[in-house]
Design a protein around this motif. Structure first.
Motif, PDB file in Angstrom:
ATOM      1  N   ALA A   1      -2.944   8.711   1.509  1.00 16.12           N
ATOM      2  CA  ALA A   1      -4.046   7.894   0.773  1.00 16.12           C
ATOM      3  C   ALA A   1      -3.950   6.335   1.287  1.00 16.12           C
ATOM      4  O   ALA A   1      -5.176   5.918   1.017  1.00 16.12           O
ATOM      5  CB  ALA A   1      -3.113   7.986  -0.635  1.00 16.12           C
ATOM      6  N   MET A   2      -3.258   5.794   1.573  1.00 13.32           N
ATOM      7  CA  MET A   2      -3.065   4.157   2.212  1.00 13.32           C
ATOM      8  C   MET A   2      -4.189   4.203   3.407  1.00 13.32           C
ATOM      9  O   MET A   2      -4.876   3.461   3.369  1.00 13.32           O
ATOM     10  CB  MET A   2      -1.741   3.816   2.211  1.00 13.32           C
ATOM     11  CG  MET A   2      -0.872   3.523   0.833  1.00 13.32           C
ATOM     12  SD  MET A   2      -1.548   2.269  -0.120  1.00 13.32           S
ATOM     13  CE  MET A   2      -1.241   0.850   0.757  1.00 13.32           C
ATOM     14  N   GLU A   3      -3.810   5.058   4.074  1.00 17.32           N
ATOM     15  CA  GLU A   3      -4.527   5.136   5.427  1.00 17.32           C
ATOM     16  C   GLU A   3      -5.965   5.339   5.118  1.00 17.32           C
ATOM     17  O   GLU A   3      -6.922   4.704   5.777  1.00 17.32           O
ATOM     18  CB  GLU A   3      -4.194   6.027   6.543  1.00 17.32           C
ATOM     19  CG  GLU A   3      -4.575   6.027   7.644  1.00 17.32           C
ATOM     20  CD  GLU A   3      -4.142   7.008   8.692  1.00 17.32           C
ATOM     21  OE1 GLU A   3      -4.805   7.305   9.739  1.00 17.32           O
ATOM     22  OE2 GLU A   3      -3.095   7.784   8.429  1.00 17.32           O
ATOM     23  N   GLU A   4      -6.503   6.321   4.234  1.00 20.17           N
ATOM     24  CA  GLU A   4      -7.754   6.577   3.898  1.00 20.17           C
ATOM     25  C   GLU A   4      -8.643   5.506   3.302  1.00 20.17           C
ATOM     26  O   GLU A   4      -9.716   5.035   3.598  1.00 20.17           O
ATOM     27  CB  GLU A   4      -8.078   7.978   2.975  1.00 20.17           C
ATOM     28  CG  GLU A   4      -7.349   9.242   3.889  1.00 20.17           C
ATOM     29  CD  GLU A   4      -7.280  10.432   2.992  1.00 20.17           C
ATOM     30  OE1 GLU A   4      -7.402  10.336   1.726  1.00 20.17           O
ATOM     31  OE2 GLU A   4      -7.262  11.462   3.444  1.00 20.17           O
ATOM     32  N   LEU A   5      -8.053   4.713   2.243  1.00 20.54           N
ATOM     33  CA  LEU A   5      -8.546   3.749   1.639  1.00 20.54           C
ATOM     34  C   LEU A   5      -8.737   2.689   2.493  1.00 20.54           C
ATOM     35  O   LEU A   5      -9.561   1.950   2.285  1.00 20.54           O
ATOM     36  CB  LEU A   5      -7.788   3.496   0.347  1.00 20.54           C
ATOM     37  CG  LEU A   5      -8.639   2.397  -0.500  1.00 20.54           C
ATOM     38  CD1 LEU A   5      -9.995   2.918  -0.941  1.00 20.54           C
ATOM     39  CD2 LEU A   5      -7.801   2.220  -1.815  1.00 20.54           C
ATOM     40  N   ASN A   6      -7.521   2.621   3.366  1.00 18.60           N
ATOM     41  CA  ASN A   6      -7.735   1.211   4.081  1.00 18.60           C
ATOM     42  C   ASN A   6      -8.826   1.380   5.146  1.00 18.60           C
ATOM     43  O   ASN A   6      -9.622   0.399   5.439  1.00 18.60           O
ATOM     44  CB  ASN A   6      -6.419   1.161   5.054  1.00 18.60           C
ATOM     45  CG  ASN A   6      -6.223  -0.320   5.801  1.00 18.60           C
ATOM     46  OD1 ASN A   6      -6.561  -1.338   5.478  1.00 18.60           O
ATOM     47  ND2 ASN A   6      -6.032  -0.178   7.025  1.00 18.60           N
ATOM     48  N   THR A   7      -8.960   2.490   5.928  1.00 16.06           N
ATOM     49  CA  THR A   7     -10.383   2.782   6.526  1.00 16.06           C
ATOM     50  C   THR A   7     -11.507   2.664   5.892  1.00 16.06           C
ATOM     51  O   THR A   7     -12.536   1.907   6.218  1.00 16.06           O
ATOM     52  CB  THR A   7     -10.123   4.011   7.055  1.00 16.06           C
ATOM     53  OG1 THR A   7      -9.149   4.311   7.823  1.00 16.06           O
ATOM     54  CG2 THR A   7     -11.446   4.575   8.019  1.00 16.06           C
ATOM     55  N   LEU A   8     -11.423   3.190   4.564  1.00 16.33           N
ATOM     56  CA  LEU A   8     -12.798   2.905   3.809  1.00 16.33           C
ATOM     57  C   LEU A   8     -13.078   1.591   3.253  1.00 16.33           C
ATOM     58  O   LEU A   8     -14.356   1.253   3.279  1.00 16.33           O
ATOM     59  CB  LEU A   8     -12.591   3.782   2.544  1.00 16.33           C
ATOM     60  CG  LEU A   8     -13.888   3.981   1.551  1.00 16.33           C
ATOM     61  CD1 LEU A   8     -15.086   4.851   2.268  1.00 16.33           C
ATOM     62  CD2 LEU A   8     -13.546   4.820   0.266  1.00 16.33           C
ATOM     63  N   SER A   9     -12.291   0.746   3.018  1.00 15.88           N
ATOM     64  CA  SER A   9     -12.167  -0.732   2.812  1.00 15.88           C
ATOM     65  C   SER A   9     -12.230  -1.605   4.040  1.00 15.88           C
ATOM     66  O   SER A   9     -12.186  -2.843   3.772  1.00 15.88           O
ATOM     67  CB  SER A   9     -11.121  -1.014   1.694  1.00 15.88           C
ATOM     68  OG  SER A   9      -9.954  -1.002   2.250  1.00 15.88           O
ATOM     69  N   GLU A  10     -12.426  -0.839   5.205  1.00 18.16           N
ATOM     70  CA  GLU A  10     -12.614  -1.640   6.331  1.00 18.16           C
ATOM     71  C   GLU A  10     -11.389  -2.821   6.359  1.00 18.16           C
ATOM     72  O   GLU A  10     -11.582  -3.889   6.675  1.00 18.16           O
ATOM     73  CB  GLU A  10     -13.877  -2.304   6.393  1.00 18.16           C
ATOM     74  CG  GLU A  10     -15.125  -1.504   6.600  1.00 18.16           C
ATOM     75  CD  GLU A  10     -16.290  -2.131   6.787  1.00 18.16           C
ATOM     76  OE1 GLU A  10     -16.508  -2.815   7.990  1.00 18.16           O
ATOM     77  OE2 GLU A  10     -17.389  -1.948   6.171  1.00 18.16           O
ATOM     78  N   HIS A  11     -10.131  -2.132   6.267  1.00 18.81           N
ATOM     79  CA  HIS A  11      -9.003  -2.837   6.285  1.00 18.81           C
ATOM     80  C   HIS A  11      -8.676  -3.850   5.233  1.00 18.81           C
ATOM     81  O   HIS A  11      -7.400  -4.486   5.331  1.00 18.81           O
ATOM     82  CB  HIS A  11      -8.846  -3.730   7.792  1.00 18.81           C
ATOM     83  CG  HIS A  11      -9.176  -2.800   8.936  1.00 18.81           C
ATOM     84  ND1 HIS A  11      -8.322  -1.661   9.576  1.00 18.81           N
ATOM     85  CD2 HIS A  11     -10.134  -2.944   9.710  1.00 18.81           C
ATOM     86  CE1 HIS A  11      -9.103  -1.328  10.378  1.00 18.81           C
ATOM     87  NE2 HIS A  11     -10.112  -1.943  10.571  1.00 18.81           N
ATOM     88  N   THR A  12      -9.294  -4.158   4.444  1.00 21.30           N
ATOM     89  CA  THR A  12      -9.196  -5.024   3.207  1.00 21.30           C
ATOM     90  C   THR A  12      -7.787  -4.505   2.563  1.00 21.30           C
ATOM     91  O   THR A  12      -7.178  -5.317   1.807  1.00 21.30           O
ATOM     92  CB  THR A  12     -10.300  -5.071   1.999  1.00 21.30           C
ATOM     93  OG1 THR A  12     -11.430  -5.244   2.814  1.00 21.30           O
ATOM     94  CG2 THR A  12      -9.864  -5.718   0.914  1.00 21.30           C
ATOM     95  N   LEU A  13      -7.721  -3.272   2.202  1.00 17.04           N
ATOM     96  CA  LEU A  13      -6.357  -2.971   1.476  1.00 17.04           C
ATOM     97  C   LEU A  13      -5.090  -3.370   2.077  1.00 17.04           C
ATOM     98  O   LEU A  13      -4.098  -3.848   1.407  1.00 17.04           O
ATOM     99  CB  LEU A  13      -6.288  -1.173   1.270  1.00 17.04           C
ATOM    100  CG  LEU A  13      -5.096  -0.658   0.780  1.00 17.04           C
ATOM    101  CD1 LEU A  13      -4.850  -1.139  -0.505  1.00 17.04           C
ATOM    102  CD2 LEU A  13      -4.977   0.741   0.725  1.00 17.04           C
TER     103      LEU A  13
END
Length: 425
Positions: free
Chosen positions: A158-170
């Motif tokens: 889940a962290m990896e997916e949102l990090n990719t979606l947020s362009e590393h902002t997470l």
């Protein structure tokens, strides 16, 4: 330096710098277990990196690494058949296997994991059984023993997916908030921090952008997000796994202070003044220009920073206070006073500390403001406690001052606290 470049530089300063050493130890331990339990020669198979390393949110100074080693299924049936606490026996088996190679290393079973203590960091190894749905069943030796379920792979994904979606902002936000936790001495778990950052960005898709220009606004809005949590709220649900993650301390006062700093920084246009504010939030890793000291001549600046003296990873709570006294007057506690006068005797002491002994105590006395510069008395050295866990000082001149206390265990600063000392005529 523009403020966006300062944020990027801060993030670079927060990168873990001892990964090679940590992962060499992990590979050796995995190889030992694979040889003994599977009769194969592999330093990777059956191992799963979890925790902050698994979620890619660890920062420099991190003192522990979490790993799951997947056991052969037949061991479950063997230890589940024990009449009493087969879980404890299983942990001891894994401890003994590792101890044959690391005979001089502190290795202990600790409830649910085997802890291997090295210099500067520890590995917490959870022996577990991998299930068909990618969850793990692990032993809990507490309260007579039981089996429990954990879902770290779902959290990692889940962290990896949102990090990719947020362009590393997470991931960037998670690391900044870890630095904030260390700066403010907050006993907050890494998964809780990552959960807050994950939930915040799920609700604020406007920050999905590559680059650092938007971080002043992100930081301000994030602390505003935290400030809206009820002081009574005890848990949140982790990303992906939706398992309860608990908050064990009250952070409202420090969140409020952090929001004030972040808002003031956001409203400033001068990058130097902004960097001073962000340094107050994130510590020495944030690039900083001390304008007052640059303009002052013949000022001795021997200030020391705990990040440079010790590895920094806050995992315990610490609180200090101060007894303010003077002949002919009753003794009062500093936290109950708005301001103190000159020529008072000050006795700083630890009022709460949950760090297991043994440990070392250090103090830092810092004088701020123009008068400290004029008198060439900014101080700021880190001084080892003499064994009494207290520090005696005297209020000698006006202005803002502060005292910090550090608890150092196994060479790592694991707790810190600060108290402001406002002195007036």
């Amino acid at each position: 330096m523009p403020i966006n470049e300062a944020f990027e530089s801060c993030l670079n300063n927060l990168l873990v710098d001892n990964e090679d050493s940590i992962f060499q130890k992990i590979k050796r331990i995995v190889k030992i277990l694979n040889k003994e339990l599977y009769n194969i020669d592999s330093d990777i198979e059956h191992s799963y990196i979890i925790g902050s390393f698994g979620r890619d949110t660890a920062i420099k100074g991190v003192s522990d690494l979490d790993i799951i080693f997947a056991l052969p299924d037949d061991l479950y049936y063997t230890y589940n058949a024990y009449e009493t606490n087969g879980q404890s026996a299983l942990l001891q088996k894994i401890r003994n296997i590792i101890g044959l190679t690391y005979s001089q290393t502190d290795i202990r079973g600790d409830g649910q994991v085997v802890v291997i203590q090295f210099t500067g960091f520890k590995i917490e190894l959870c022996p577990a059984f991998l299930e068909s749905d990618d969850t793990f069943t692990y032993p809990d030796s507490n309260d007579g023993g039981s089996w429990k379920v954990t879902k770290p792979l779902q959290e990692n994904l889940a962290m990896e997916e949102l990090n990719t979606l947020s362009e590393h902002t997470l991931i960037r936000l998670c690391r900044f908030i870890r630095a904030w936790k260390n700066k403010f001495g907050l006993k907050l778990g890494g998964l809780l921090i990552d959960t807050w950052c994950y939930d915040f960005l799920k609700e604020n898709i406007q920050f999905y952008d590559e680059g650092f220009d938007h971080f002043p606004e992100i930081i301000k809005d994030f602390f505003n997000y935290l400030s809206n949590f009820s002081a009574d709220r005890r848990y949140w649900y982790s990303p992906g796994a939706k398992q309860k993650v608990y908050k064990k301390i009250n952070i409202n006062r420090k969140v409020k202070k952090s929001l004030e700093i972040a808002t003031a920084a956001y409203d400033l246009e001068d990058a130097n003044k902004q960097s001073q504010k962000y340094r107050a939030l994130f510590g020495k890793a944030f690039p900083y220009t001390n304008i007052l000291l640059e303009k002052a001549e013949n000022v001795i600046n021997n200030e020391e920073f705990v990040e440079e003296r010790f590895q920094l990873d806050i995992i315990y709570s610490l609180r200090i206070d101060c007894k303010v006294s003077q002949d002919g007057y009753r003794t009062e506690l500093l936290r109950s006073l708005k301001v103190i006068r000159n020529k008072k005797s000050l006795l700083f002491f630890i009022s709460h500390c949950d760090v297991p002994r043994p440990y070392e105590v250090y103090w830092k006395i810092k004088n701020l403001g123009q008068m400290a510069i004029d008198k060439n008395m900014i101080r700021g050295q880190i001084i080892k406690d003499l064994g009494h866990e207290e520090r005696k000082e005297t209020s000698t001149f006006n202005g803002p001052h502060y005292v910090e206390c550090y608890i150092v265990k196994d060479g790592i600063c694991v707790a810190r606290a600060r108290i402001n000392v406002p002195i007036s005529l």
